[in-house]
Design an enzyme around this catalytic site. Structure first.
Site, PDB file in Angstrom:
ATOM      1  N   ARG A 148       0.860  -1.186   0.000  1.00 30.08           N
ATOM      2  CA  ARG A 148       0.000   0.000   0.000  1.00 30.08           C
ATOM      3  C   ARG A 148       0.893   1.231   0.000  1.00 30.08           C
ATOM      4  O   ARG A 148       1.887   1.262   0.729  1.00 30.08           O
ATOM      5  CB  ARG A 148      -0.879  -0.019   1.254  1.00 30.08           C
ATOM      6  CG  ARG A 148      -1.912   1.066   1.296  1.00 30.08           C
ATOM      7  CD  ARG A 148      -2.675   1.054   2.614  1.00 30.08           C
ATOM      8  NE  ARG A 148      -2.033   1.909   3.600  1.00 30.08           N
ATOM      9  CZ  ARG A 148      -2.618   2.293   4.742  1.00 30.08           C
ATOM     10  NH1 ARG A 148      -3.834   1.868   5.039  1.00 30.08           N
ATOM     11  NH2 ARG A 148      -1.983   3.075   5.588  1.00 30.08           N
ATOM     12  N   TYR A 160      -3.604  11.001   5.650  1.00 32.52           N
ATOM     13  CA  TYR A 160      -3.835   9.728   6.321  1.00 32.52           C
ATOM     14  C   TYR A 160      -2.731   8.729   5.928  1.00 32.52           C
ATOM     15  O   TYR A 160      -2.345   8.664   4.762  1.00 32.52           O
ATOM     16  CB  TYR A 160      -5.217   9.152   5.920  1.00 32.52           C
ATOM     17  CG  TYR A 160      -5.236   7.684   6.207  1.00 32.52           C
ATOM     18  CD1 TYR A 160      -5.377   7.252   7.514  1.00 32.52           C
ATOM     19  CD2 TYR A 160      -4.963   6.753   5.213  1.00 32.52           C
ATOM     20  CE1 TYR A 160      -5.276   5.910   7.825  1.00 32.52           C
ATOM     21  CE2 TYR A 160      -4.871   5.409   5.514  1.00 32.52           C
ATOM     22  CZ  TYR A 160      -5.025   4.996   6.818  1.00 32.52           C
ATOM     23  OH  TYR A 160      -4.904   3.690   7.128  1.00 32.52           O
ATOM     24  N   ASP A 210      -5.181   3.654   0.102  1.00 30.73           N
ATOM     25  CA  ASP A 210      -6.312   3.858   1.011  1.00 30.73           C
ATOM     26  C   ASP A 210      -6.743   5.327   0.957  1.00 30.73           C
ATOM     27  O   ASP A 210      -5.953   6.216   1.303  1.00 30.73           O
ATOM     28  CB  ASP A 210      -5.883   3.480   2.439  1.00 30.73           C
ATOM     29  CG  ASP A 210      -7.054   3.422   3.410  1.00 30.73           C
ATOM     30  OD1 ASP A 210      -8.173   3.824   3.021  1.00 30.73           O
ATOM     31  OD2 ASP A 210      -6.849   2.974   4.558  1.00 30.73           O
ATOM     32  N   HIS A 212      -9.389   6.385   2.654  1.00 30.02           N
ATOM     33  CA  HIS A 212      -9.832   6.608   4.035  1.00 30.02           C
ATOM     34  C   HIS A 212     -11.064   7.509   4.119  1.00 30.02           C
ATOM     35  O   HIS A 212     -11.090   8.480   4.904  1.00 30.02           O
ATOM     36  CB  HIS A 212      -8.667   7.158   4.880  1.00 30.02           C
ATOM     37  CG  HIS A 212      -8.637   6.595   6.269  1.00 30.02           C
ATOM     38  ND1 HIS A 212      -9.062   7.290   7.363  1.00 30.02           N
ATOM     39  CD2 HIS A 212      -8.245   5.389   6.726  1.00 30.02           C
ATOM     40  CE1 HIS A 212      -8.928   6.547   8.449  1.00 30.02           C
ATOM     41  NE2 HIS A 212      -8.430   5.372   8.084  1.00 30.02           N
ATOM     42  N   GLU A 236      -9.158   1.889  -1.547  1.00 32.91           N
ATOM     43  CA  GLU A 236      -9.881   1.495  -0.334  1.00 32.91           C
ATOM     44  C   GLU A 236     -10.714   2.657   0.197  1.00 32.91           C
ATOM     45  O   GLU A 236     -10.259   3.810   0.185  1.00 32.91           O
ATOM     46  CB  GLU A 236      -8.826   1.077   0.698  1.00 32.91           C
ATOM     47  CG  GLU A 236      -9.381   0.682   2.037  1.00 32.91           C
ATOM     48  CD  GLU A 236      -8.243   0.314   2.980  1.00 32.91           C
ATOM     49  OE1 GLU A 236      -7.166  -0.126   2.521  1.00 32.91           O
ATOM     50  OE2 GLU A 236      -8.425   0.484   4.192  1.00 32.91           O
ATOM     51  N   GLU A 262     -13.691  -1.927   6.645  1.00 33.07           N
ATOM     52  CA  GLU A 262     -12.976  -2.010   7.924  1.00 33.07           C
ATOM     53  C   GLU A 262     -13.751  -1.344   9.061  1.00 33.07           C
ATOM     54  O   GLU A 262     -13.576  -1.704  10.218  1.00 33.07           O
ATOM     55  CB  GLU A 262     -11.575  -1.400   7.813  1.00 33.07           C
ATOM     56  CG  GLU A 262     -11.587   0.103   7.582  1.00 33.07           C
ATOM     57  CD  GLU A 262     -10.198   0.710   7.574  1.00 33.07           C
ATOM     58  OE1 GLU A 262      -9.323   0.180   6.887  1.00 33.07           O
ATOM     59  OE2 GLU A 262     -10.009   1.726   8.259  1.00 33.07           O
ATOM     60  N   ARG A 283     -13.706  -5.756   3.529  1.00 34.16           N
ATOM     61  CA  ARG A 283     -12.614  -5.610   4.512  1.00 34.16           C
ATOM     62  C   ARG A 283     -13.046  -5.786   5.966  1.00 34.16           C
ATOM     63  O   ARG A 283     -12.331  -5.421   6.894  1.00 34.16           O
ATOM     64  CB  ARG A 283     -11.960  -4.233   4.324  1.00 34.16           C
ATOM     65  CG  ARG A 283     -10.968  -4.298   3.200  1.00 34.16           C
ATOM     66  CD  ARG A 283     -10.242  -3.030   2.949  1.00 34.16           C
ATOM     67  NE  ARG A 283      -9.664  -2.359   4.091  1.00 34.16           N
ATOM     68  CZ  ARG A 283      -8.593  -2.765   4.773  1.00 34.16           C
ATOM     69  NH1 ARG A 283      -7.977  -3.878   4.431  1.00 34.16           N
ATOM     70  NH2 ARG A 283      -8.134  -2.069   5.797  1.00 34.16           N
ATOM     71  N   GLU A 339      -4.425  -7.526   5.228  1.00 35.39           N
ATOM     72  CA  GLU A 339      -3.577  -6.396   5.646  1.00 35.39           C
ATOM     73  C   GLU A 339      -2.713  -6.840   6.834  1.00 35.39           C
ATOM     74  O   GLU A 339      -3.190  -7.540   7.728  1.00 35.39           O
ATOM     75  CB  GLU A 339      -4.461  -5.222   6.063  1.00 35.39           C
ATOM     76  CG  GLU A 339      -3.677  -3.990   6.490  1.00 35.39           C
ATOM     77  CD  GLU A 339      -4.579  -2.849   6.936  1.00 35.39           C
ATOM     78  OE1 GLU A 339      -5.784  -3.084   7.150  1.00 35.39           O
ATOM     79  OE2 GLU A 339      -4.059  -1.725   7.064  1.00 35.39           O
ATOM     80  N   TRP A 402     -12.376  11.640   8.799  1.00 38.07           N
ATOM     81  CA  TRP A 402     -10.973  11.278   8.949  1.00 38.07           C
ATOM     82  C   TRP A 402     -10.790   9.855   8.417  1.00 38.07           C
ATOM     83  O   TRP A 402     -10.022   9.483   7.693  1.00 38.07           O
ATOM     84  CB  TRP A 402     -10.504  11.305  10.416  1.00 38.07           C
ATOM     85  CG  TRP A 402      -9.058  10.968  10.497  1.00 38.07           C
ATOM     86  CD1 TRP A 402      -7.989  11.792  10.198  1.00 38.07           C
ATOM     87  CD2 TRP A 402      -8.470   9.698  10.820  1.00 38.07           C
ATOM     88  NE1 TRP A 402      -6.811  11.086  10.329  1.00 38.07           N
ATOM     89  CE2 TRP A 402      -7.078   9.814  10.719  1.00 38.07           C
ATOM     90  CE3 TRP A 402      -9.024   8.457  11.203  1.00 38.07           C
ATOM     91  CZ2 TRP A 402      -6.194   8.753  10.963  1.00 38.07           C
ATOM     92  CZ3 TRP A 402      -8.170   7.408  11.452  1.00 38.07           C
ATOM     93  CH2 TRP A 402      -6.762   7.547  11.335  1.00 38.07           C
TER      94      TRP A 402
HETATM   95  O1  KDG Z   1      -8.393   2.454  14.039  1.00 32.60           O
HETATM   96  C1  KDG Z   1      -8.434   2.944  12.750  1.00 32.60           C
HETATM   97  C2  KDG Z   1      -7.350   2.306  11.901  1.00 32.60           C
HETATM   98  O2  KDG Z   1      -7.367   0.924  12.031  1.00 32.60           O
HETATM   99  C3  KDG Z   1      -7.486   2.683  10.448  1.00 32.60           C
HETATM  100  O3  KDG Z   1      -7.306   4.054  10.316  1.00 32.60           O
HETATM  101  C4  KDG Z   1      -6.469   1.920   9.622  1.00 32.60           C
HETATM  102  O4  KDG Z   1      -7.501   2.573   7.575  1.00 32.60           O
HETATM  103  C5  KDG Z   1      -6.804   1.807   8.196  1.00 32.60           C
HETATM  104  C6  KDG Z   1      -6.208   0.673   7.475  1.00 32.60           C
HETATM  105  O5  KDG Z   1      -6.523   0.537   6.304  1.00 32.60           O
HETATM  106  O6  KDG Z   1      -5.459  -0.078   8.080  1.00 32.60           O
HETATM  107 MG    MG Z   2      -8.191   1.659   5.729  1.00 30.91          MG
END
Ligand code: KDG
Ligand code: MG
Length: 402
Positions: A148, A160, A210, A212, A236, A262, A283, A339, A402
């Site tokens: 990544r 991020y 990612d 995010h 992602e 996630e 995820r 991951e 975020w």
């Molecule tokens: O607790 C939040 C994190 O696990 C996250 O920000 C991590 O986006 C993330 C990732 O893809 O691992």
């Molecule tokens: Mg992520």
């Protein structure tokens, strides 16, 4: 018949905060479950201690599915990360116990191996493009087959997923850090560094990115289109997924594969994403999506629609979750990728894990259960340390995802 005799909730901060459930049977067999919800740890600890542990004592540890139904339906209140993380901890601990009683690794109880190992992706990042390129090279040297890539956006001095020092740990401050965000600057810059990575290293490895949750659906569509030549393994969380329909718009515009899940905690949160084939990778993971039992259900639904798995595996998921994830990954036909961010030394002193890395893949040892033990004595050296995830603000001061 053995009964659940004891269930203990441990909160410790060996490098970062973790909440861990340990269930002990009347025969003295123990099982572990991860109950960590980053930045909201004590909510799950209380849910377990105050509302779940009293229900466990005296029950049959063999009845994993029944326990899941009992805790989910019995609460009356549906879904949500706190509930699903607490249920996950119990479920995972019971699978660990079942494996130990059977004398088998948990993946054997899930149907046995579908593969020899589990392909993982590592996190390369950089404060600028040359630093990112160096970091990608480092992961390639370690044998990673998938990487990544994230770089700081110059206009906002960060982004991020960019490591400071040797570890990426976003929940690093005792009150939420407020970080600036500019969608315009990100959209102009991110495709250029992904292209730079491909220009430098070519296409013999999987490249991931990612977003995010930072873009609107049409911005995500533009991003996906603009990086098609980079042939990403996935982009992602291109847009927040509370509105599953939003992904239809992204799909209409780009062939860049999409990964989501996630931050989602149940099969209902990903139902339309999967059944309408709006994503390519799901995820969800063991700890936040109801444990091994519920995650298997999600992955089986995904298999019907050619959606593959790509479980979350940041360091806020404890080594218990990582081990459980690898057992699941080994046994599901539609595995995609896992991951993996290695935990720091302090974490591994508390969680004695048999998960091992070699040549881009993870595997578990041939030991009964999940193959992780919790060192309570070592954990006492690391008391709970309140930490929050950051909050993003646009340049006009308004709050962004975020
Ligand atoms: O607790 C939040 C994190 O696990 C996250 O920000 C991590 O986006 C993330 C990732 O893809 O691992
Ligand atoms: Mg992520």
């Amino acid at each position: 018949m053995a009964k659940i005799e004891r269930a203990e909730v441990f909160i410790a901060s060996p490098g970062r905060n973790f909440v861990t459930l340990r269930i002990t049977t009347s025969d003295g067999v123990t099982g572990l479950g991860d109950a960590t919800l980053n930045g909201r740890e004590l909510a799950v600890a209380s849910y377990l201690r105050d509302h779940v542990v009293p229900l466990l004592v005296g029950r049959d540890p063999d009845r994993i599915e029944d326990m899941w139904q009992y805790l989910y339906r019995g609460a009356y209140w549906r879904r949500g990360p706190v509930t699903m993380t607490a249920i996950a901890a119990v479920d995972t601990a019971l699978w660990d116990i079942k494996g130990k009683i059977a004398g088998q690794p948990v993946y054997q109880l899930l149907g046995g191996r579908c593969r020899d190992g589990v392909m993982v992706y590592g996190h390369a990042s950089g404060a600028d493009v040359p630093a990112l390129i160096d970091d990608v090279a480092r992961f390639r040297d370690q044998g990673f087959k998938a990487i990544r890539a994230q770089a700081a956006v110059p206009e906002i001095g960060g982004s991020y997923g960019v490591r400071k020092g040797s570890v990426y740990e976003p929940a690093a401050t005792s009150l939420p850090d407020e970080q600036p965000w500019s969608t315009e600057a990100y959209l102009d810059f991110a495709p250029t560094y992904l292209e730079a990575v491909r220009d430098r290293f070519g296409f013999d490895f999987h490249l991931l990115h990612d977003i995010h949750h930072r873009l609107t659906p049409i911005e995500a569509a533009r991003f996906g289109k603009s990086v098609e030549e980079c042939r990403l393994f996935w982009m992602e969380d291109p847009t927040p997924a509370e509105n599953q329909d939003a992904f239809r718009l992204i799909r209409q515009h780009t062939t860049t594969p999409v990964a989501v899940g996630e931050a989602l905690s149940s099969i209902w949160d990903v139902q339309h994403l999967i059944t309408e084939q709006l994503i390519d990778y799901v995820r969800t993971t063991v700890v936040h999506a109801g444990g091994i039992t519920h995650l298997r259900r999600i992955f089986d639904l995904a298999a019907l629609y050619q959606v593959r798995t790509g479980s979350h595996g940041a360091t806020d998921l404890s080594p218990v979750t990582l081990a459980a994830a690898v057992h699941v990954d080994l046994s599901v036909p539609n595995f995609g990728i896992q991951e993996w961010m290695p935990h720091v030394r302090e974490t591994m002193e508390v969680f004695r894990s048999t998960v091992s890395y070699s040549d881009g893949m993870l595997d578990v040892a041939e030991v009964p259960g999940l193959g992780v033990e919790y060192d309570e004595k070592a954990a006492e050296r690391f008391p709970y340390d309140p930490r929050y995830l950051p909050v993003a603000r646009r340049l006009d001061g308004s709050v962004h995802d975020w």
